[in-house]
Design a protein around this motif. Structure first.
Motif, PDB file in Angstrom:
ATOM      1  N   MET A 229     -20.859  24.357 -26.399  1.00 54.91           N
ATOM      2  CA  MET A 229     -20.750  23.560 -25.347  1.00 54.91           C
ATOM      3  C   MET A 229     -19.749  23.899 -24.044  1.00 54.91           C
ATOM      4  SD  MET A 229     -22.433  20.897 -26.340  1.00 54.91           S
ATOM      5  CE  MET A 229     -22.021  19.565 -25.493  1.00 54.91           C
ATOM      6  N   TYR A 230     -19.028  25.014 -24.663  1.00 51.53           N
ATOM      7  CA  TYR A 230     -18.125  25.729 -23.670  1.00 51.53           C
ATOM      8  C   TYR A 230     -17.596  24.814 -22.478  1.00 51.53           C
ATOM      9  CZ  TYR A 230     -20.074  30.332 -25.006  1.00 51.53           C
ATOM     10  OH  TYR A 230     -20.516  31.327 -25.623  1.00 51.53           O
ATOM     11  N   GLY A 231     -16.864  23.981 -23.143  1.00 50.25           N
ATOM     12  CA  GLY A 231     -16.040  22.840 -22.492  1.00 50.25           C
ATOM     13  C   GLY A 231     -16.616  21.673 -22.066  1.00 50.25           C
ATOM     14  N   ASN A 232     -17.961  21.552 -22.305  1.00 50.55           N
ATOM     15  CA  ASN A 232     -18.850  20.348 -21.720  1.00 50.55           C
ATOM     16  C   ASN A 232     -19.121  19.435 -22.961  1.00 50.55           C
ATOM     17  OD1 ASN A 232     -18.807  21.419 -18.936  1.00 50.55           O
ATOM     18  ND2 ASN A 232     -20.447  22.732 -19.708  1.00 50.55           N
ATOM     19  N   ALA A 233     -18.389  19.495 -23.938  1.00 50.47           N
ATOM     20  CA  ALA A 233     -18.533  18.332 -24.837  1.00 50.47           C
ATOM     21  C   ALA A 233     -17.981  17.218 -24.690  1.00 50.47           C
ATOM     22  CB  ALA A 233     -17.981  18.887 -26.120  1.00 50.47           C
ATOM     23  N   THR A 234     -18.385  16.162 -25.149  1.00 49.37           N
ATOM     24  CA  THR A 234     -18.012  14.972 -24.953  1.00 49.37           C
ATOM     25  C   THR A 234     -17.580  14.059 -26.595  1.00 49.37           C
ATOM     26  OG1 THR A 234     -20.156  13.666 -25.279  1.00 49.37           O
ATOM     27  CG2 THR A 234     -19.373  14.538 -22.897  1.00 49.37           C
ATOM     28  N   GLN A 235     -17.039  12.941 -26.277  1.00 51.15           N
ATOM     29  CA  GLN A 235     -16.915  12.189 -27.804  1.00 51.15           C
ATOM     30  C   GLN A 235     -18.214  12.140 -28.212  1.00 51.15           C
ATOM     31  OE1 GLN A 235     -13.482   9.551 -27.488  1.00 51.15           O
ATOM     32  NE2 GLN A 235     -14.572   8.185 -28.736  1.00 51.15           N
ATOM     33  N   LYS A 236     -18.973  11.685 -27.438  1.00 52.10           N
ATOM     34  CA  LYS A 236     -20.347  11.219 -28.033  1.00 52.10           C
ATOM     35  C   LYS A 236     -21.056  12.588 -28.794  1.00 52.10           C
ATOM     36  CE  LYS A 236     -24.994   9.384 -26.799  1.00 52.10           C
ATOM     37  NZ  LYS A 236     -25.824   9.113 -25.789  1.00 52.10           N
ATOM     38  N   THR A 237     -20.777  13.557 -28.058  1.00 50.50           N
ATOM     39  CA  THR A 237     -21.468  15.012 -28.728  1.00 50.50           C
ATOM     40  C   THR A 237     -20.518  15.519 -29.776  1.00 50.50           C
ATOM     41  OG1 THR A 237     -20.236  16.533 -27.250  1.00 50.50           O
ATOM     42  CG2 THR A 237     -22.540  15.585 -26.831  1.00 50.50           C
ATOM     43  N   ALA A 238     -19.407  15.212 -30.210  1.00 50.12           N
ATOM     44  CA  ALA A 238     -18.442  15.536 -31.052  1.00 50.12           C
ATOM     45  C   ALA A 238     -18.908  14.645 -32.436  1.00 50.12           C
ATOM     46  CB  ALA A 238     -17.049  15.099 -30.690  1.00 50.12           C
ATOM     47  N   LEU A 239     -19.142  13.241 -31.966  1.00 50.68           N
ATOM     48  CA  LEU A 239     -19.469  12.405 -33.309  1.00 50.68           C
ATOM     49  C   LEU A 239     -20.937  12.744 -33.849  1.00 50.68           C
ATOM     50  CD1 LEU A 239     -18.072   9.002 -31.974  1.00 50.68           C
ATOM     51  CD2 LEU A 239     -17.247  10.322 -33.823  1.00 50.68           C
ATOM     52  N   ALA A 240     -21.774  13.313 -32.917  1.00 47.17           N
ATOM     53  CA  ALA A 240     -23.048  13.650 -33.279  1.00 47.17           C
ATOM     54  C   ALA A 240     -22.911  14.910 -34.150  1.00 47.17           C
ATOM     55  CB  ALA A 240     -23.969  13.930 -32.236  1.00 47.17           C
ATOM     56  N   ALA A 241     -22.120  15.966 -33.650  1.00 46.22           N
ATOM     57  CA  ALA A 241     -21.732  16.963 -34.456  1.00 46.22           C
ATOM     58  C   ALA A 241     -21.277  16.761 -35.635  1.00 46.22           C
ATOM     59  CB  ALA A 241     -21.069  17.937 -33.635  1.00 46.22           C
ATOM     60  N   VAL A 491     -19.184  27.227 -37.283  1.00 45.90           N
ATOM     61  CA  VAL A 491     -20.513  27.250 -36.292  1.00 45.90           C
ATOM     62  C   VAL A 491     -20.273  26.189 -35.203  1.00 45.90           C
ATOM     63  CG1 VAL A 491     -22.915  26.704 -36.753  1.00 45.90           C
ATOM     64  CG2 VAL A 491     -21.603  27.839 -38.582  1.00 45.90           C
ATOM     65  N   SER A 492     -20.681  26.785 -34.141  1.00 45.24           N
ATOM     66  CA  SER A 492     -21.294  25.987 -33.154  1.00 45.24           C
ATOM     67  C   SER A 492     -22.521  25.755 -32.934  1.00 45.24           C
ATOM     68  CB  SER A 492     -20.847  26.703 -31.633  1.00 45.24           C
ATOM     69  OG  SER A 492     -19.406  26.965 -31.759  1.00 45.24           O
ATOM     70  N   LEU A 493     -22.965  24.279 -32.978  1.00 44.39           N
ATOM     71  CA  LEU A 493     -24.309  23.832 -33.237  1.00 44.39           C
ATOM     72  C   LEU A 493     -24.951  23.272 -31.953  1.00 44.39           C
ATOM     73  CD1 LEU A 493     -24.230  21.894 -36.705  1.00 44.39           C
ATOM     74  CD2 LEU A 493     -24.762  24.265 -36.289  1.00 44.39           C
ATOM     75  N   PRO A 494     -25.885  23.552 -31.403  1.00 40.96           N
ATOM     76  CA  PRO A 494     -26.475  23.103 -30.451  1.00 40.96           C
ATOM     77  C   PRO A 494     -26.768  21.645 -30.306  1.00 40.96           C
ATOM     78  CG  PRO A 494     -28.338  24.103 -31.614  1.00 40.96           C
ATOM     79  CD  PRO A 494     -27.133  24.409 -32.425  1.00 40.96           C
ATOM     80  N   ASP A 495     -27.039  20.965 -29.273  1.00 40.94           N
ATOM     81  CA  ASP A 495     -27.118  19.531 -29.032  1.00 40.94           C
ATOM     82  C   ASP A 495     -28.546  19.032 -30.003  1.00 40.94           C
ATOM     83  OD1 ASP A 495     -25.888  17.629 -27.972  1.00 40.94           O
ATOM     84  OD2 ASP A 495     -26.361  17.754 -26.029  1.00 40.94           O
ATOM     85  N   GLU A 496     -29.649  19.989 -29.687  1.00 37.91           N
ATOM     86  CA  GLU A 496     -30.804  19.727 -30.577  1.00 37.91           C
ATOM     87  C   GLU A 496     -30.875  20.028 -31.914  1.00 37.91           C
ATOM     88  OE1 GLU A 496     -31.070  23.979 -28.755  1.00 37.91           O
ATOM     89  OE2 GLU A 496     -30.371  21.958 -27.924  1.00 37.91           O
ATOM     90  N   THR A 497     -31.689  19.535 -32.638  1.00 39.01           N
ATOM     91  CA  THR A 497     -31.602  19.507 -33.954  1.00 39.01           C
ATOM     92  C   THR A 497     -31.859  21.039 -34.451  1.00 39.01           C
ATOM     93  OG1 THR A 497     -32.485  17.372 -34.096  1.00 39.01           O
ATOM     94  CG2 THR A 497     -32.829  18.712 -36.140  1.00 39.01           C
ATOM     95  N   VAL A 498     -31.277  21.453 -35.446  1.00 40.48           N
ATOM     96  CA  VAL A 498     -31.465  22.993 -35.973  1.00 40.48           C
ATOM     97  C   VAL A 498     -32.858  22.886 -36.505  1.00 40.48           C
ATOM     98  CG1 VAL A 498     -29.027  23.444 -36.328  1.00 40.48           C
ATOM     99  CG2 VAL A 498     -30.158  22.357 -38.136  1.00 40.48           C
ATOM    100  N   THR A 499     -33.381  24.061 -36.695  1.00 39.90           N
ATOM    101  CA  THR A 499     -34.592  24.143 -37.380  1.00 39.90           C
ATOM    102  C   THR A 499     -34.504  23.897 -39.017  1.00 39.90           C
ATOM    103  OG1 THR A 499     -34.572  26.523 -37.865  1.00 39.90           O
ATOM    104  CG2 THR A 499     -35.397  25.725 -35.711  1.00 39.90           C
TER     105      THR A 499
END
Length: 556
Positions: A229-241, A491-499
């Motif tokens: 995310m390089y500083g562009n994460a949000t509360q929503k992305t944190a919960l999804a992660a 691990v830093s995971l992407p927004d999209e689903t991992v394979t």
């Protein structure tokens, strides 16, 4: 990838005349070990007024009001300094002796490492911060200072002896000790054994340097948002992660961490002065911590404790670097303590605090060398304490304020933080954008600082940036090495689903990372800065770290 199945000397005789026998008497029969747990053969002091040779007299080294004591004990050599009038910048101690010219030498770094740790031949001018090791004749010896010293200390090795420099400056000027005596450091050494590997020898020496480490009760693993995310994460992305990372983790009692890195604070990015609420994308920081716990993770958070903002009053600013707080100004440490305590009260059980070495000394570790910081600047309190003492006071403040929370120091001085922080980010940043940075920073720092794991602190070699910009075949190996090594695994995971393949590898990695296991051992580190051959409790592994075009020769 091969072997990663766990996740899917003799001394030269020089005729120096009558003086030679006196020198060589201090060399052990092994011919490669120099006895330094005795008063040095030469001592020199560097003050604001110049440099002066110290004269040995009645158990001390003296010049005018400068009094240096080197007192042997059963386990080392205690160095103490008194100078009621002179402002002392540095002390140089020298132990003479004949050492083999074909020794291999390794040193540490001032703070994090930068992909540049290595074994190499003798380089007399080479700065070796905190400790060093020599290897020759199949034996590895080590020389160093005990953790939490009162000075920044570095070594030099040459064929005629061993040198220890003690930087006792305050800012960029000599320290004014007045009537107090400074406990500068405690020198220790270890003579190696023929049957042990260099890694084993160094690990035993780390135990000797740090007799009382502070360690986490369980292995550390989980998620950190920075490299996706390089500083562009949000509360929503944190919960999804958090949901994603918990689903990939084992179901035992040791739960994964979900670390909110830089960018949550109002100033965003890596800046900040206000740590009592989040920016608009993080409307409820205590609530976020509670939800992460409900999901099954453990909340962690990043903070830059000395960073200022436009609103910071001038009186608090470090004159050498107005972008940060002066840690000697009354009120600064109180603010730091309040900020750290608040993060704990919000529910964040791991606090990653960053940038303090750079903020105070004005240089990254790779640029410090023997100089450490610029000349001629001072703290607001004046030159009453050494830089090491001032930084240590900051660390103790953070430790007390964090209570029973885990502390992860990043851009912190491991030799000053050992015994205070449970964890240390031991290398410069890896990457979710360029594999070359992960190869250079991650693999090197894990190999050459593995001996510090569970002896100084739990080591964090930094994260796997699992993004589309980094080839999975290479990241898979990095993940495998981290998981099998016993070090922290983030691990830093992407927004999209991992394979599916990545998910399988992550589950296997977290299953290993959640359990206690010995640190991995690099086997080919004598001949490369990026070891490919490793030994683990589960067996051996061979990795291939280079991209098809080879290593990148430019700065990354």
């Amino acid at each position: 990838m091969t072997g990663a199945a766990a996740l899917g000397l003799q001394a030269a005789a020089l005729d120096w005349g009558a003086g030679a026998s006196a020198v060589t008497n201090h060399i052990h029969h092994s011919k490669t070990f120099l006895d330094i747990l005795r008063p040095p053969d030469h001592a020199r002091v560097f003050t604001d007024g110049g440099e002066h040779e110290l004269t040995q007299s009645e158990g001390a080294w003296r010049w005018e009001d400068v009094d240096l004591r080197a007192t042997p004990s059963k386990d080392g050599l205690a160095i103490a300094l008194a100078a009621p009038k002179s402002h002392v910048q540095r002390v140089r101690l020298r132990w003479s002796g004949v050492l083999p010219t074909d020794l291999r030498v390794m040193g540490d770094h001032w703070e994090r490492s930068y992909g540049d740790l290595e074994w190499r031949g003798i380089s007399p001018e080479r700065v070796l911060p905190w400790y060093c090791a020599t290897h020759g004749g199949d034996v590895t010896h080590a020389y160093g200072v005990r953790t939490q010293p009162g000075a920044f200390c570095f070594w030099q090795i040459d064929s005629s002896g061993v040198t220890l420099w003690l930087d006792v400056r305050s800012g960029g000027v000599g320290v004014a000790l007045g009537e107090r005596t400074l406990e500068v450091c405690h020198v220790v050494s270890r003579e190696g054994k023929p049957a042990e590997s260099p890694h084993q020898a160094l690990k035993e020496f780390c135990v000797r340097m740090c007799p009382a480490p502070r360690l986490p009760s369980e292995p550390i693993y989980g998620y950190n948002d920075w490299y996706s995310m390089y500083g562009n994460a949000t509360q929503k992305t944190a919960l999804a992660a958090a949901h994603q990372i918990v689903d990939l983790s084992p179901t035992g009692a040791n739960r994964p961490f979900v670390v909110i890195d830089g960018g949550w604070q109002p100033d965003g990015g890596c800046e900040g002065d206000v740590w009592d609420h989040g920016k608009a994308a993080y409307p409820d920081m205590p609530g976020l911590a509670a939800k992460i716990q409900e999901i099954g993770g453990r909340p962690g958070i990043w903070v830059r404790p000395l960073s200022t903002s436009a609103a910071t009053k001038e009186v608090f600013r470090l004159k050498h670097n107005p972008a940060v707080y002066d840690p000697t100004v009354p009120g600064t440490l109180e603010k730091v303590a309040a900020d750290i305590a608040r993060l704990r009260q919000w529910g964040y059980g791991l606090i990653k605090h960053d940038f303090s070495t750079f903020d105070i000394l004005g240089r990254w570790g790779f640029a410090m060398g023997a100089q450490l910081t610029d000349d001629a600047w001072t703290f607001a309190e004046g030159p009453r304490r050494t830089n090491a003492e001032i930084i240590s006071a900051l660390y103790r403040t953070i430790r007390t304020a964090a209570g029973d929370g885990l502390l992860l120091g990043c851009n912190t001085v491991g030799h000053l933080s050992a015994g205070l922080f449970e964890m240390s980010r031991i290398g410069d940043d890896t990457s979710g954008q360029k594999w070359e940075r992960t190869r250079r920073m991650g693999v090197n720092t894990l190999a050459f600082r593995a001996a510090q794991h569970d002896t100084f602190h739990a080591i964090d070699p930094d994260a796997v940036g699992l993004t589309r910009d980094v080839p999975w075949a290479l990241n898979h190996q990095w993940l495998d090495l981290l998981a099998r090594s016993g070090a922290a695994v983030f691990v830093s995971l992407p927004d999209e689903t991992v394979t599916p393949e990545q998910a399988k590898a992550l589950k296997a990695a977290f299953a290993l990372a959640a359990t206690l296991q010995p640190i991995g051992e690099p086997l080919d580190w004598m001949t490369t800065t990026c070891p490919e051959q490793w030994r683990f409790e589960s067996g051996h592994a061979n990795y291939q770290w280079s991209e098809p075009g080879g290593a990148w020769p430019f700065t990354v």
